[in-house]
Design a protein around this motif. Sequence first.
Motif, PDB file in Angstrom:
ATOM      1  N   LEU A   1       0.818  -1.212   0.000  1.00 15.11           N
ATOM      2  CA  LEU A   1       0.000   0.000   0.000  1.00 15.11           C
ATOM      3  C   LEU A   1       0.848   1.256   0.000  1.00 15.11           C
ATOM      4  O   LEU A   1       0.462   2.279  -0.585  1.00 15.11           O
ATOM      5  CB  LEU A   1      -0.947  -0.018   1.193  1.00 15.11           C
ATOM      6  CG  LEU A   1      -2.389  -0.423   0.877  1.00 15.11           C
ATOM      7  CD1 LEU A   1      -3.076   0.592  -0.027  1.00 15.11           C
ATOM      8  CD2 LEU A   1      -2.465  -1.800   0.239  1.00 15.11           C
ATOM      9  N   ALA A   2       2.030   1.213   0.626  1.00 15.50           N
ATOM     10  CA  ALA A   2       2.920   2.367   0.586  1.00 15.50           C
ATOM     11  C   ALA A   2       3.413   2.615  -0.834  1.00 15.50           C
ATOM     12  O   ALA A   2       3.493   3.765  -1.292  1.00 15.50           O
ATOM     13  CB  ALA A   2       4.095   2.155   1.534  1.00 15.50           C
ATOM     14  N   ALA A   3       3.755   1.551  -1.541  1.00 21.32           N
ATOM     15  CA  ALA A   3       4.163   1.711  -2.937  1.00 21.32           C
ATOM     16  C   ALA A   3       3.022   2.297  -3.763  1.00 21.32           C
ATOM     17  O   ALA A   3       3.207   3.246  -4.540  1.00 21.32           O
ATOM     18  CB  ALA A   3       4.605   0.366  -3.509  1.00 21.32           C
ATOM     19  N   PHE A   4       1.821   1.747  -3.600  1.00 20.67           N
ATOM     20  CA  PHE A   4       0.672   2.270  -4.339  1.00 20.67           C
ATOM     21  C   PHE A   4       0.418   3.739  -3.998  1.00 20.67           C
ATOM     22  O   PHE A   4      -0.001   4.520  -4.852  1.00 20.67           O
ATOM     23  CB  PHE A   4      -0.584   1.459  -4.011  1.00 20.67           C
ATOM     24  CG  PHE A   4      -0.522   0.011  -4.428  1.00 20.67           C
ATOM     25  CD1 PHE A   4       0.244  -0.403  -5.489  1.00 20.67           C
ATOM     26  CD2 PHE A   4      -1.265  -0.944  -3.739  1.00 20.67           C
ATOM     27  CE1 PHE A   4       0.292  -1.742  -5.871  1.00 20.67           C
ATOM     28  CE2 PHE A   4      -1.233  -2.275  -4.110  1.00 20.67           C
ATOM     29  CZ  PHE A   4      -0.452  -2.678  -5.184  1.00 20.67           C
ATOM     30  N   SER A   5       0.652   4.124  -2.763  1.00 17.51           N
ATOM     31  CA  SER A   5       0.374   5.490  -2.307  1.00 17.51           C
ATOM     32  C   SER A   5       1.360   6.501  -2.869  1.00 17.51           C
ATOM     33  O   SER A   5       1.021   7.681  -3.037  1.00 17.51           O
ATOM     34  CB  SER A   5       0.404   5.553  -0.777  1.00 17.51           C
ATOM     35  OG  SER A   5      -0.593   4.718  -0.209  1.00 17.51           O
ATOM     36  N   THR A   6       2.586   6.065  -3.144  1.00 17.86           N
ATOM     37  CA  THR A   6       3.623   6.975  -3.627  1.00 17.86           C
ATOM     38  C   THR A   6       3.809   6.925  -5.137  1.00 17.86           C
ATOM     39  O   THR A   6       4.586   7.707  -5.682  1.00 17.86           O
ATOM     40  CB  THR A   6       4.970   6.645  -2.965  1.00 17.86           C
ATOM     41  OG1 THR A   6       5.277   5.264  -3.187  1.00 17.86           O
ATOM     42  CG2 THR A   6       4.928   6.902  -1.465  1.00 17.86           C
ATOM     43  N   GLY A   7       3.126   6.005  -5.810  1.00 23.28           N
ATOM     44  CA  GLY A   7       3.298   5.872  -7.254  1.00 23.28           C
ATOM     45  C   GLY A   7       4.468   5.010  -7.650  1.00 23.28           C
ATOM     46  O   GLY A   7       4.867   4.981  -8.818  1.00 23.28           O
ATOM     47  N   VAL A   8       5.040   4.287  -6.681  1.00 21.62           N
ATOM     48  CA  VAL A   8       6.134   3.359  -6.959  1.00 21.62           C
ATOM     49  C   VAL A   8       5.547   2.015  -7.377  1.00 21.62           C
ATOM     50  O   VAL A   8       4.549   1.558  -6.809  1.00 21.62           O
ATOM     51  CB  VAL A   8       7.022   3.201  -5.709  1.00 21.62           C
ATOM     52  CG1 VAL A   8       8.067   2.113  -5.898  1.00 21.62           C
ATOM     53  CG2 VAL A   8       7.690   4.534  -5.375  1.00 21.62           C
ATOM     54  N   VAL A   9       6.141   1.381  -8.365  1.00 20.36           N
ATOM     55  CA  VAL A   9       5.639   0.110  -8.872  1.00 20.36           C
ATOM     56  C   VAL A   9       6.124  -1.026  -7.977  1.00 20.36           C
ATOM     57  O   VAL A   9       7.330  -1.253  -7.830  1.00 20.36           O
ATOM     58  CB  VAL A   9       6.101  -0.140 -10.322  1.00 20.36           C
ATOM     59  CG1 VAL A   9       5.571  -1.473 -10.829  1.00 20.36           C
ATOM     60  CG2 VAL A   9       5.651   0.996 -11.223  1.00 20.36           C
ATOM     61  N   ALA A  10       5.201  -1.738  -7.359  1.00 18.68           N
ATOM     62  CA  ALA A  10       5.537  -2.872  -6.505  1.00 18.68           C
ATOM     63  C   ALA A  10       5.777  -4.107  -7.371  1.00 18.68           C
ATOM     64  O   ALA A  10       4.955  -4.431  -8.236  1.00 18.68           O
ATOM     65  CB  ALA A  10       4.409  -3.141  -5.518  1.00 18.68           C
ATOM     66  N   VAL A  11       6.890  -4.791  -7.126  1.00 20.22           N
ATOM     67  CA  VAL A  11       7.242  -5.987  -7.897  1.00 20.22           C
ATOM     68  C   VAL A  11       7.503  -7.119  -6.901  1.00 20.22           C
ATOM     69  O   VAL A  11       8.652  -7.362  -6.494  1.00 20.22           O
ATOM     70  CB  VAL A  11       8.478  -5.754  -8.787  1.00 20.22           C
ATOM     71  CG1 VAL A  11       8.649  -6.924  -9.765  1.00 20.22           C
ATOM     72  CG2 VAL A  11       8.384  -4.439  -9.540  1.00 20.22           C
ATOM     73  N   PRO A  12       6.472  -7.836  -6.468  1.00 17.15           N
ATOM     74  CA  PRO A  12       6.686  -8.943  -5.531  1.00 17.15           C
ATOM     75  C   PRO A  12       7.596 -10.007  -6.131  1.00 17.15           C
ATOM     76  O   PRO A  12       7.358 -10.483  -7.252  1.00 17.15           O
ATOM     77  CB  PRO A  12       5.270  -9.484  -5.303  1.00 17.15           C
ATOM     78  CG  PRO A  12       4.366  -8.332  -5.619  1.00 17.15           C
ATOM     79  CD  PRO A  12       5.043  -7.613  -6.746  1.00 17.15           C
ATOM     80  N   GLY A  13       8.640 -10.371  -5.408  1.00 23.81           N
ATOM     81  CA  GLY A  13       9.571 -11.378  -5.902  1.00 23.81           C
ATOM     82  C   GLY A  13      10.415 -10.928  -7.073  1.00 23.81           C
ATOM     83  O   GLY A  13      11.027 -11.757  -7.751  1.00 23.81           O
ATOM     84  N   GLY A  14      10.481  -9.626  -7.323  1.00 17.76           N
ATOM     85  CA  GLY A  14      11.191  -9.116  -8.494  1.00 17.76           C
ATOM     86  C   GLY A  14      12.700  -9.248  -8.389  1.00 17.76           C
ATOM     87  O   GLY A  14      13.264  -9.418  -7.305  1.00 17.76           O
ATOM     88  N   ASP A  15      13.355  -9.136  -9.543  1.00 12.68           N
ATOM     89  CA  ASP A  15      14.809  -9.219  -9.622  1.00 12.68           C
ATOM     90  C   ASP A  15      15.410  -7.942  -9.038  1.00 12.68           C
ATOM     91  O   ASP A  15      15.203  -6.856  -9.584  1.00 12.68           O
ATOM     92  CB  ASP A  15      15.222  -9.376 -11.085  1.00 12.68           C
ATOM     93  CG  ASP A  15      16.724  -9.490 -11.268  1.00 12.68           C
ATOM     94  OD1 ASP A  15      17.471  -9.413 -10.260  1.00 12.68           O
ATOM     95  OD2 ASP A  15      17.167  -9.635 -12.423  1.00 12.68           O
TER      96      ASP A  15
END
Length: 255
Positions: free
Chosen positions: A81-95
Amino acid sequence: MTSSAPTPAGLLADAVRSDPGRPLITFYDDATGERVELSVATFANWVAKTSNLLQDDLGAQPGDRVALLLPAHWQTAVWLLAAFSTGVVAVPGGDPARADLVVSGPDTLEEALACRGERVALALRPLGGRFPQPPRGFADYAVDVPGQGDRFVPYEPVGPQAPALELPGEGVLTAGEVVTRARSQAEALGLEPGSRLLSGLPYGSWDGLAAGLLAPLAAGASVVLCRHLDRLPAEGLARRKEEERVTHTAVPEGI
Protein backbone atom coordinates in the motif's frame (compact mmCIF):
# COMPACT_ATOMS: atom_id res chain seq x y z
CA MET A 1 -19.73 0.01 3.07
CA THR A 2 -17.80 -0.82 -0.09
CA SER A 3 -15.69 1.89 -1.70
CA SER A 4 -15.96 3.35 -5.19
CA ALA A 5 -12.39 4.71 -5.02
CA PRO A 6 -10.37 4.26 -8.24
CA THR A 7 -7.00 3.51 -6.60
CA PRO A 8 -5.76 1.16 -3.85
CA ALA A 9 -4.76 4.15 -1.70
CA GLY A 10 -8.27 5.49 -2.17
CA LEU A 11 -9.76 2.19 -0.99
CA LEU A 12 -7.75 2.46 2.23
CA ALA A 13 -8.66 6.11 2.73
CA ASP A 14 -12.36 5.29 2.34
CA ALA A 15 -12.03 2.43 4.83
CA VAL A 16 -10.48 4.82 7.36
CA ARG A 17 -13.33 7.27 6.91
CA SER A 18 -16.08 4.66 7.14
CA ASP A 19 -14.92 2.42 10.02
CA PRO A 20 -11.35 3.00 11.26
CA GLY A 21 -11.65 0.68 14.25
CA ARG A 22 -12.66 -2.51 12.47
CA PRO A 23 -10.05 -5.25 11.96
CA LEU A 24 -8.40 -5.28 8.54
CA ILE A 25 -5.56 -7.78 8.93
CA THR A 26 -5.18 -10.48 11.57
CA PHE A 27 -1.77 -12.07 11.02
CA TYR A 28 -0.56 -15.46 12.24
CA ASP A 29 2.91 -16.99 11.90
CA ASP A 30 2.59 -20.66 12.76
CA ALA A 31 6.36 -21.07 12.95
CA THR A 32 6.69 -18.60 15.83
CA GLY A 33 3.21 -18.47 17.37
CA GLU A 34 2.90 -14.77 16.56
CA ARG A 35 -0.54 -13.17 16.27
CA VAL A 36 -1.00 -9.51 15.34
CA GLU A 37 -4.29 -7.74 14.69
CA LEU A 38 -4.31 -4.45 12.82
CA SER A 39 -7.37 -2.25 12.61
CA VAL A 40 -7.96 -0.16 9.52
CA ALA A 41 -6.59 2.90 11.36
CA THR A 42 -3.48 1.11 12.64
CA PHE A 43 -2.73 -0.34 9.21
CA ALA A 44 -3.22 3.07 7.58
CA ASN A 45 -0.80 4.61 10.10
CA TRP A 46 1.87 2.06 9.19
CA VAL A 47 1.22 2.78 5.50
CA ALA A 48 1.58 6.54 6.04
CA LYS A 49 4.86 6.14 7.93
CA THR A 50 6.23 3.74 5.31
CA SER A 51 5.13 6.03 2.48
CA ASN A 52 6.97 8.94 4.07
CA LEU A 53 10.06 6.75 4.46
CA LEU A 54 9.81 5.66 0.84
CA GLN A 55 9.25 9.15 -0.56
CA ASP A 56 11.52 11.24 1.64
CA ASP A 57 14.30 9.15 3.19
CA LEU A 58 14.69 6.69 0.32
CA GLY A 59 14.04 9.26 -2.42
CA ALA A 60 11.74 7.01 -4.44
CA GLN A 61 10.11 8.64 -7.44
CA PRO A 62 6.78 7.78 -9.14
CA GLY A 63 7.42 5.00 -11.64
CA ASP A 64 10.43 3.60 -9.76
CA ARG A 65 10.35 -0.17 -9.25
CA VAL A 66 10.63 -1.69 -5.78
CA ALA A 67 11.42 -5.40 -5.57
CA LEU A 68 9.62 -6.90 -2.58
CA LEU A 69 11.49 -10.02 -1.47
CA LEU A 70 9.02 -10.73 1.29
CA PRO A 71 6.57 -13.47 2.31
CA ALA A 72 2.85 -13.05 2.91
CA HIS A 73 3.13 -10.94 6.05
CA TRP A 74 1.37 -7.92 7.50
CA GLN A 75 4.45 -5.78 6.89
CA THR A 76 4.48 -6.84 3.25
CA ALA A 77 0.88 -5.64 2.99
CA VAL A 78 2.01 -2.30 4.43
CA TRP A 79 4.77 -1.99 1.83
CA LEU A 80 2.36 -2.80 -1.00
CA LEU A 81 0.00 0.00 0.00
CA ALA A 82 2.92 2.37 0.59
CA ALA A 83 4.16 1.71 -2.94
CA PHE A 84 0.67 2.27 -4.34
CA SER A 85 0.37 5.49 -2.31
CA THR A 86 3.62 6.98 -3.63
CA GLY A 87 3.30 5.87 -7.25
CA VAL A 88 6.13 3.36 -6.96
CA VAL A 89 5.64 0.11 -8.87
CA ALA A 90 5.54 -2.87 -6.50
CA VAL A 91 7.24 -5.99 -7.90
CA PRO A 92 6.69 -8.94 -5.53
CA GLY A 93 9.57 -11.38 -5.90
CA GLY A 94 11.19 -9.12 -8.49
CA ASP A 95 14.81 -9.22 -9.62
CA PRO A 96 16.72 -6.83 -7.34
CA ALA A 97 19.26 -6.14 -10.09
CA ARG A 98 16.47 -4.64 -12.23
CA ALA A 99 14.85 -2.65 -9.42
CA ASP A 100 15.45 0.90 -8.27
CA LEU A 101 15.22 -0.22 -4.65
CA VAL A 102 14.67 -3.45 -2.79
CA VAL A 103 12.90 -4.48 0.42
CA SER A 104 14.10 -7.81 1.77
CA GLY A 105 13.22 -10.21 4.53
CA PRO A 106 15.96 -11.90 6.55
CA ASP A 107 16.20 -14.93 4.24
CA THR A 108 16.89 -13.03 0.99
CA LEU A 109 19.51 -10.47 2.05
CA GLU A 110 22.26 -11.97 -0.11
CA GLU A 111 20.02 -11.89 -3.17
CA ALA A 112 18.93 -8.32 -2.40
CA LEU A 113 22.52 -7.06 -2.53
CA ALA A 114 22.23 -7.13 -6.33
CA CYS A 115 20.17 -3.95 -6.15
CA ARG A 116 22.29 -0.85 -6.81
CA GLY A 117 19.71 1.46 -5.27
CA GLU A 118 18.44 1.79 -1.74
CA ARG A 119 18.08 -1.42 0.26
CA VAL A 120 15.74 -1.94 3.20
CA ALA A 121 15.72 -5.02 5.44
CA LEU A 122 12.82 -6.33 7.51
CA ALA A 123 13.58 -8.69 10.37
CA LEU A 124 9.95 -9.94 10.33
CA ARG A 125 10.20 -10.46 14.06
CA PRO A 126 7.14 -10.39 16.33
CA LEU A 127 5.70 -6.91 16.92
CA GLY A 128 7.81 -5.50 14.10
CA GLY A 129 11.08 -5.90 16.00
CA ARG A 130 14.45 -4.85 14.65
CA PHE A 131 17.49 -6.95 13.77
CA PRO A 132 19.82 -7.73 16.70
CA GLN A 133 22.61 -6.53 14.39
CA PRO A 134 21.66 -4.37 11.37
CA PRO A 135 22.56 -6.11 8.10
CA ARG A 136 25.48 -4.41 6.38
CA GLY A 137 24.38 -2.47 3.33
CA PHE A 138 20.74 -2.19 4.41
CA ALA A 139 18.55 0.24 6.31
CA ASP A 140 16.70 -1.51 9.13
CA TYR A 141 13.01 -0.79 8.59
CA ALA A 142 12.16 -1.24 12.26
CA VAL A 143 14.71 1.43 13.18
CA ASP A 144 13.81 3.98 10.51
CA VAL A 145 10.03 3.82 10.28
CA PRO A 146 8.85 4.77 13.82
CA GLY A 147 10.03 8.38 13.51
CA GLN A 148 8.21 9.00 10.24
CA GLY A 149 5.13 11.21 10.06
CA ASP A 150 1.67 9.81 10.70
CA ARG A 151 0.19 11.64 7.71
CA PHE A 152 1.25 11.23 4.12
CA VAL A 153 0.73 13.42 1.06
CA PRO A 154 2.44 12.37 -2.19
CA TYR A 155 4.46 15.02 -3.99
CA GLU A 156 2.60 14.01 -7.14
CA PRO A 157 -1.02 12.76 -7.09
CA VAL A 158 -1.30 9.04 -7.87
CA GLY A 159 -4.21 8.49 -10.25
CA PRO A 160 -5.80 5.32 -11.65
CA GLN A 161 -3.56 5.40 -14.73
CA ALA A 162 -0.34 5.30 -12.71
CA PRO A 163 1.66 2.06 -13.00
CA ALA A 164 1.28 0.16 -9.74
CA LEU A 165 1.95 -3.59 -9.74
CA GLU A 166 4.17 -5.87 -11.80
CA LEU A 167 3.48 -9.60 -11.70
CA PRO A 168 5.29 -12.49 -13.42
CA GLY A 169 3.90 -13.05 -16.90
CA GLU A 170 1.33 -10.26 -16.58
CA GLY A 171 3.28 -7.07 -17.13
CA VAL A 172 2.44 -3.92 -15.20
CA LEU A 173 -1.05 -3.20 -13.89
CA THR A 174 -2.16 0.37 -13.32
CA ALA A 175 -3.63 1.45 -10.00
CA GLY A 176 -7.07 1.43 -11.57
CA GLU A 177 -6.58 -2.06 -12.96
CA VAL A 178 -5.49 -3.31 -9.52
CA VAL A 179 -8.74 -1.99 -8.02
CA THR A 180 -10.89 -3.39 -10.84
CA ARG A 181 -9.32 -6.82 -10.49
CA ALA A 182 -9.58 -6.69 -6.69
CA ARG A 183 -13.31 -5.98 -6.92
CA SER A 184 -13.77 -8.80 -9.43
CA GLN A 185 -11.87 -11.19 -7.17
CA ALA A 186 -13.93 -10.11 -4.18
CA GLU A 187 -17.11 -10.85 -6.12
CA ALA A 188 -15.76 -14.22 -7.27
CA LEU A 189 -14.89 -15.13 -3.68
CA GLY A 190 -18.29 -13.99 -2.45
CA LEU A 191 -16.88 -11.35 -0.12
CA GLU A 192 -19.18 -8.77 1.43
CA PRO A 193 -18.70 -6.07 4.07
CA GLY A 194 -17.89 -7.89 7.31
CA SER A 195 -16.64 -11.08 5.64
CA ARG A 196 -13.55 -12.71 7.18
CA LEU A 197 -11.27 -14.40 4.63
CA LEU A 198 -8.56 -16.76 5.88
CA SER A 199 -5.68 -16.84 3.40
CA GLY A 200 -2.63 -19.08 3.44
CA LEU A 201 -1.55 -18.18 -0.11
CA PRO A 202 1.86 -16.62 -0.83
CA TYR A 203 2.11 -13.04 -2.08
CA GLY A 204 3.99 -13.93 -5.27
CA SER A 205 0.90 -14.17 -7.48
CA TRP A 206 -2.30 -12.24 -8.09
CA ASP A 207 -4.39 -14.86 -6.29
CA GLY A 208 -2.28 -14.53 -3.15
CA LEU A 209 -2.22 -10.73 -3.20
CA ALA A 210 -5.97 -10.56 -3.85
CA ALA A 211 -6.96 -13.03 -1.14
CA GLY A 212 -4.36 -11.79 1.34
CA LEU A 213 -5.14 -8.08 1.06
CA LEU A 214 -6.67 -6.49 -2.01
CA ALA A 215 -10.02 -8.27 -2.37
CA PRO A 216 -10.96 -7.89 1.32
CA LEU A 217 -9.94 -4.23 1.19
CA ALA A 218 -12.08 -3.66 -1.90
CA ALA A 219 -15.09 -5.43 -0.35
CA GLY A 220 -15.00 -3.82 3.09
CA ALA A 221 -14.02 -7.22 4.50
CA SER A 222 -10.99 -8.37 6.51
CA VAL A 223 -8.29 -11.00 6.12
CA VAL A 224 -6.84 -13.58 8.50
CA LEU A 225 -3.40 -13.83 6.91
CA CYS A 226 -1.51 -17.01 7.80
CA ARG A 227 2.18 -17.69 7.24
CA HIS A 228 3.54 -21.24 7.61
CA LEU A 229 -0.01 -22.57 7.66
CA ASP A 230 1.33 -26.02 6.76
CA ARG A 231 2.68 -26.27 10.32
CA LEU A 232 -0.77 -25.94 11.84
CA PRO A 233 -2.59 -29.25 12.46
CA ALA A 234 -6.03 -29.70 10.95
CA GLU A 235 -7.70 -29.36 14.33
CA GLY A 236 -5.79 -26.12 14.92
CA LEU A 237 -7.00 -24.72 11.62
CA ALA A 238 -10.58 -25.63 12.44
CA ARG A 239 -10.25 -23.94 15.82
CA ARG A 240 -8.77 -20.81 14.24
CA LYS A 241 -11.62 -20.55 11.75
CA GLU A 242 -14.08 -20.71 14.60
CA GLU A 243 -12.24 -18.29 16.89
CA GLU A 244 -11.63 -15.76 14.12
CA ARG A 245 -15.18 -16.07 12.75
CA VAL A 246 -13.86 -16.98 9.31
CA THR A 247 -16.46 -16.93 6.55
CA HIS A 248 -14.25 -17.69 3.51
CA THR A 249 -10.95 -19.49 2.94
CA ALA A 250 -8.15 -19.43 0.36
CA VAL A 251 -5.47 -21.98 1.19
CA PRO A 252 -2.93 -24.02 -0.78
CA GLU A 253 -3.91 -27.48 -1.95
CA GLY A 254 -3.37 -30.14 0.66
CA ILE A 255 -4.22 -27.91 3.64
